[in-house]
Design an enzyme around this catalytic site. Structure first.
Site, mmCIF file in Angstrom:
data_model
loop_
_atom_site.group_PDB
_atom_site.id
_atom_site.type_symbol
_atom_site.label_atom_id
_atom_site.label_comp_id
_atom_site.label_asym_id
_atom_site.label_seq_id
_atom_site.Cartn_x
_atom_site.Cartn_y
_atom_site.Cartn_z
ATOM 1 N N GLN A 79 0.816 -0.980 0.236
ATOM 2 C CA GLN A 79 0.098 -0.043 0.030
ATOM 3 C C GLN A 79 0.891 1.306 -0.005
ATOM 4 O O GLN A 79 0.428 2.368 -0.533
ATOM 5 C CB GLN A 79 -0.968 0.019 0.919
ATOM 6 C CG GLN A 79 -1.818 -1.278 1.054
ATOM 7 C CD GLN A 79 -2.736 -1.112 -0.292
ATOM 8 O OE1 GLN A 79 -3.433 -0.288 -0.697
ATOM 9 N NE2 GLN A 79 -2.370 -2.249 -0.895
ATOM 10 N N HIS B 296 1.835 3.000 -3.328
ATOM 11 C CA HIS B 296 0.698 3.608 -4.142
ATOM 12 C C HIS B 296 1.092 5.050 -4.235
ATOM 13 O O HIS B 296 0.762 5.639 -5.444
ATOM 14 C CB HIS B 296 -0.506 3.528 -3.656
ATOM 15 C CG HIS B 296 -1.379 2.158 -4.098
ATOM 16 N ND1 HIS B 296 -1.664 2.175 -5.267
ATOM 17 C CD2 HIS B 296 -1.697 1.191 -3.310
ATOM 18 C CE1 HIS B 296 -2.164 0.888 -5.550
ATOM 19 N NE2 HIS B 296 -2.279 0.381 -4.043
ATOM 20 N N GLU C 195 -8.906 1.961 5.421
ATOM 21 C CA GLU C 195 -9.595 1.557 4.018
ATOM 22 C C GLU C 195 -9.333 0.012 4.061
ATOM 23 O O GLU C 195 -10.250 -0.630 3.671
ATOM 24 C CB GLU C 195 -8.745 2.278 2.772
ATOM 25 C CG GLU C 195 -9.200 1.742 1.598
ATOM 26 C CD GLU C 195 -8.072 2.107 0.462
ATOM 27 O OE1 GLU C 195 -6.906 2.294 0.578
ATOM 28 O OE2 GLU C 195 -8.483 1.750 -0.751
ATOM 29 N N HIS C 196 -8.529 -0.560 4.256
ATOM 30 C CA HIS C 196 -8.100 -1.860 4.504
ATOM 31 C C HIS C 196 -7.600 -2.435 5.800
ATOM 32 O O HIS C 196 -6.577 -1.894 6.395
ATOM 33 C CB HIS C 196 -6.902 -2.565 3.646
ATOM 34 C CG HIS C 196 -7.141 -2.013 1.902
ATOM 35 N ND1 HIS C 196 -6.453 -0.977 1.559
ATOM 36 C CD2 HIS C 196 -8.102 -2.423 1.079
ATOM 37 C CE1 HIS C 196 -6.604 -0.977 0.183
ATOM 38 N NE2 HIS C 196 -7.730 -1.620 -0.082
ATOM 39 N N ASP D 68 -7.329 -6.208 -4.209
ATOM 40 C CA ASP D 68 -7.093 -5.491 -5.106
ATOM 41 C C ASP D 68 -7.265 -5.734 -6.555
ATOM 42 O O ASP D 68 -7.719 -5.006 -7.503
ATOM 43 C CB ASP D 68 -5.650 -4.867 -5.238
ATOM 44 C CG ASP D 68 -5.154 -3.766 -4.055
ATOM 45 O OD1 ASP D 68 -6.180 -3.423 -3.403
ATOM 46 O OD2 ASP D 68 -3.986 -3.599 -3.909
ATOM 47 N N HIS E 22 -52.265 22.102 2.553
ATOM 48 C CA HIS E 22 -51.903 20.720 2.503
ATOM 49 C C HIS E 22 -53.218 20.099 2.961
ATOM 50 O O HIS E 22 -53.763 19.203 2.478
ATOM 51 C CB HIS E 22 -50.803 20.507 3.540
ATOM 52 C CG HIS E 22 -49.385 20.683 2.823
ATOM 53 N ND1 HIS E 22 -49.033 21.799 2.802
ATOM 54 C CD2 HIS E 22 -48.369 19.674 2.795
ATOM 55 C CE1 HIS E 22 -47.890 21.894 2.412
ATOM 56 N NE2 HIS E 22 -47.525 20.551 2.376
HETATM 57 N N1 LIG Z 1 -8.939 4.471 -2.117
HETATM 58 C C1 LIG Z 1 -9.129 3.772 -3.295
HETATM 59 O O1 LIG Z 1 -9.970 3.116 -3.410
HETATM 60 C C2 LIG Z 1 -7.999 3.687 -4.136
HETATM 61 C C3 LIG Z 1 -7.826 2.826 -5.102
HETATM 62 C C4 LIG Z 1 -6.871 2.831 -6.174
HETATM 63 C C5 LIG Z 1 -6.029 3.970 -6.124
HETATM 64 N N2 LIG Z 1 -5.888 4.846 -5.125
HETATM 65 C C6 LIG Z 1 -4.947 6.031 -5.061
HETATM 66 O O2 LIG Z 1 -5.257 6.658 -6.174
HETATM 67 C C7 LIG Z 1 -3.880 7.538 -6.085
HETATM 68 C C8 LIG Z 1 -3.403 7.443 -7.558
HETATM 69 O O3 LIG Z 1 -2.584 8.644 -7.827
HETATM 70 P P1 LIG Z 1 -1.743 9.033 -9.026
HETATM 71 O O4 LIG Z 1 -0.984 10.309 -8.699
HETATM 72 O O5 LIG Z 1 -1.207 7.801 -9.382
HETATM 73 O O6 LIG Z 1 -3.119 9.133 -10.240
HETATM 74 P P2 LIG Z 1 -4.236 10.051 -10.150
HETATM 75 O O7 LIG Z 1 -4.831 9.932 -11.714
HETATM 76 O O8 LIG Z 1 -5.028 9.983 -9.147
HETATM 77 O O9 LIG Z 1 -3.661 11.571 -10.136
HETATM 78 C C9 LIG Z 1 -2.883 12.048 -11.241
HETATM 79 C C10 LIG Z 1 -3.326 13.406 -11.562
HETATM 80 O O10 LIG Z 1 -3.117 14.211 -10.518
HETATM 81 C C11 LIG Z 1 -3.166 15.705 -10.898
HETATM 82 N N3 LIG Z 1 -2.066 16.182 -10.151
HETATM 83 C C12 LIG Z 1 -0.880 15.828 -9.674
HETATM 84 N N4 LIG Z 1 -0.026 16.900 -9.355
HETATM 85 C C13 LIG Z 1 -0.668 17.817 -9.218
HETATM 86 C C14 LIG Z 1 -0.460 19.293 -8.561
HETATM 87 N N5 LIG Z 1 0.789 19.707 -8.339
HETATM 88 N N6 LIG Z 1 -1.482 20.151 -8.983
HETATM 89 C C15 LIG Z 1 -2.630 19.849 -9.503
HETATM 90 N N7 LIG Z 1 -2.881 18.547 -9.938
HETATM 91 C C16 LIG Z 1 -1.703 17.626 -9.624
HETATM 92 C C17 LIG Z 1 -2.688 15.548 -12.361
HETATM 93 O O11 LIG Z 1 -3.915 16.225 -13.159
HETATM 94 C C18 LIG Z 1 -2.462 14.354 -12.538
HETATM 95 O O12 LIG Z 1 -3.071 13.800 -14.076
HETATM 96 C C19 LIG Z 1 -2.944 6.913 -5.280
HETATM 97 O O13 LIG Z 1 -3.187 7.817 -4.156
HETATM 98 C C20 LIG Z 1 -3.717 5.447 -4.784
HETATM 99 O O14 LIG Z 1 -3.239 5.268 -3.520
HETATM 100 C C21 LIG Z 1 -7.124 4.589 -4.114
HETATM 101 N N1 LIG Z 2 -4.971 -0.786 -3.382
HETATM 102 C C1 LIG Z 2 -5.742 0.056 -3.995
HETATM 103 C C2 LIG Z 2 -6.700 0.765 -3.216
HETATM 104 O O1 LIG Z 2 -6.305 1.474 -2.124
HETATM 105 C C3 LIG Z 2 -6.286 -0.591 -5.321
HETATM 106 C C4 LIG Z 2 -5.374 -0.995 -6.148
HETATM 107 C C5 LIG Z 2 -5.209 -1.227 -7.543
HETATM 108 N N2 LIG Z 2 -4.270 -1.596 -8.070
HETATM 109 C C6 LIG Z 2 -3.391 -1.774 -6.980
HETATM 110 N N3 LIG Z 2 -4.105 -1.432 -5.943
HETATM 111 ZN ZN LIG Z 3 -3.263 -1.579 -4.019
#
Ligand SMILES: NC(=O)c1ccc[n+]([C@@H]2O[C@H](COP(=O)([O-])OP(=O)(O)OC[C@H]3O[C@@H](n4cnc5c(N)ncnc54)[C@H](O)[C@@H]3O)[C@@H](O)[C@H]2O)c1
Ligand SMILES: N[C@H](CO)Cc1c[nH]c[nH+]1
Ligand SMILES: [Zn+2]
Length: 431
Positions: free
Chosen positions: A260, A263, A328-329, A362, A421
């Site tokens: 995690q 990520h 979350e998990h 996941d 009413h």
């Molecule tokens: N809670 C859940 O169910 C779950 C599931 C899968 C992934 N996630 C989370 O999703 C996230 C994925 O993040 P990621 O960054 O790879 O992709 P993302 O698509 O969430 O974010 C990327 C976008 O963020 C924006 N961004 C980045 N820096 C910026 C800045 N300084 N100012 C303005 N906008 C900005 C940009 O537009 C960019 O395209 C991780 O935090 C991961 O933990 C959560």
């Molecule tokens: N752990 C993420 C949710 O917090 C989901 C994910 C997608 N791919 C890998 N992990």
């Molecule tokens: Zn994951």
């Protein structure tokens, strides 16, 4: 990483600081997101193109005409996917779809002794926007987790947005979109994508609800567009909390914490244990595992800034801590995992036993991996079929049942000072 011990006199304060550590609701992020949304509302596609060039590093030749991913691009991507990855994707899709089919709700109607018929019916939303993250990793699995419950619900328009940093898109993301029946795909991410889905632009027609996970900017944007559109929940940077006793394997625990942490620098991984020996062994195992992890820079920052190892005297002491963290998990690797899980109120998803690493959930377990973060599991659930449906109640009176119920309604109408009413009922009863 912080080390806490429940027997320490300063534990309460230290735990409270852990709870309030700002990971995804920093004011500067929220302020930036406010500006991005206002700009998309004002300038539509032009703003989408500007932000995408800036945040995803697309070149000056990127234009609004390229926002939509074409059917030909999707076909080419599917052809470029390794066959074994497509096979894994199909297995995941089958399991996720079958799990979510069991969530379909039933309509209800009943006629009572007075002859009043009352009930409800479920209807799919008319359109939904599916946010698929893609800033630092790519998430074909999140396409499935977003789209399949929407398809099971019967939503007729599924619109997916996904960022393509440096113009790169993992072809498996588009294969997952095709497999799960997504109707439109746009190469735009972040707060600007959420704003476009909520308010619409010349290229992207607005939707009724925006769902899906993302980083701090995406989570902040979803908070801000709520009301203009529906949202599912706050599904921001990932979190895992592991409850483990001295029988657990420290290398396995370390692997799950880092799964995690990798990520996002804002992700959070926490171990709670009653064993000092396991606590020390896991800390060492994390350091060793980090040295060979390809995303070690991200995972190390997350572990350093937000990681925690908490020692408790008993697991009964751990339960209220879990409920306050509302992770979350929640992984439980103790001798009595099932019994301990039954005592927990707040967790997005629970994984029981040493042979259920969160990463199985996941991808291929079946339950949804889009889950509430930042303590929002106190009041939200993971994504499911009901998020793509709404309930409408139905009521039908006969002349006889209206006569039986009407006088009470007239009385209550007048008690509220709402004579209109009262009269709308009375006129039908000649009262
Ligand atoms: N809670 C859940 O169910 C779950 C599931 C899968 C992934 N996630 C989370 O999703 C996230 C994925 O993040 P990621 O960054 O790879 O992709 P993302 O698509 O969430 O974010 C990327 C976008 O963020 C924006 N961004 C980045 N820096 C910026 C800045 N300084 N100012 C303005 N906008 C900005 C940009 O537009 C960019 O395209 C991780 O935090 C991961 O933990 C959560
Ligand atoms: N752990 C993420 C949710 O917090 C989901 C994910 C997608 N791919 C890998 N992990
Ligand atoms: Zn994951």
């Amino acid at each position: 990483m912080v080390r806490l011990d429940s027997s320490d006199p300063n534990f309460a304060g230290a735990f409270a600081r852990l709870l309030t550590a700002k990971r995804e609701i920093a004011e500067d992020v929220d302020e930036a997101v406010r500006g991005i949304i206002a700009d998309v509302v004002a300038r539509g596609d032009e703003a989408l193109v500007d932000f995408t060039r800036r945040f995803d590093r697309l070149g000056a030749d990127f234009s609004a005409a390229q926002l939509r991913v074409t059917d030909a691009e999707i076909e080419a991507a599917v052809a470029a996917c390794p066959p074994d990855s497509l096979e894994a994707l199909r297995l995941a899709a089958e399991r996720i779809e079958s799990f979510h089919r069991a969530q379909r709700p039933a309509d209800h109607r009943a006629t009572d002794a007075l002859g009043v018929t009352a009930g409800w019916r479920w209807t799919a939303l008319e359109s939904v926007g599916l946010y698929v993250p893609g800033g630092t990793a790519s998430y074909p699995s999140s396409v499935l987790m977003n789209a399949l419950p929407a398809r099971v619900a019967g939503v007729p328009r599924l619109v997916m947005v996904v960022p393509t940093p440096d113009g790169q898109m993992n072809p498996l993301v588009l294969a997952a979109a095709q497999l799960s029946g997504v109707h439109e795909v746009y190469r735009v991410g972040g707060a600007q994508a959420v704003a476009a889905l909520a308010y619409g632009t010349a290229t992207i027609a607005p939707v009724a609800k925006v769902v899906g996970p993302g980083n701090a900017w995406v989570a902040a944007a979803k908070r801000r567009v709520f009301g203009q559109v529906g949202i599912d929940m706050i599904a921001g940077p990932s979190e895992v909390l592991i409850l483990a006793d001295g029988h657990a394997n420290p290398d396995w625990i370390a692997a799950d914490l880092l799964a995690q942490a990798e990520h996002d620098v804002a992700a959070q991984a926490i171990l709670i244990t009653d064993s000092a020996e396991l606590a020390g062994a896991v800390e060492g195992a994390v350091e060793r595992a980090l040295t060979t992890l390809p995303r070690q820079e991200i995972a190390r920052a997350s572990w350093r800034d937000y990681g925690a190892v908490i020692r408790v005297r008993t697991f009964d002491e751990a339960v209220p801590l879990v409920d306050r963290l509302a992770p979350e998990h929640l992984e439980i690797e103790t001798q009595d995992a099932e019994a301990l899980a039954a005592k927990v109120r707040n967790a997005g998803a629970i994984f029981l036993g040493s042979h259920t690493p969160e990463a199985i959930g996941d991808y291929v377990g079946g339950p949804n991996h889009v889950l509430p973060t930042a303590r929002s599991a106190r009041f939200s659930s993971g994504l499911g079929v009901l998020d793509f449906m709404k309930r409408t109640t139905i009521l039908a009176c006969t002349p006889e049942s209206l006569r039986a119920l009407g006088p009470a309604a007239i009385n209550l109408g007048r008690s509220e000072g709402l004579e209109g009413h009262a009269r709308s009922v009375a006129i039908r009863l000649n009262l």
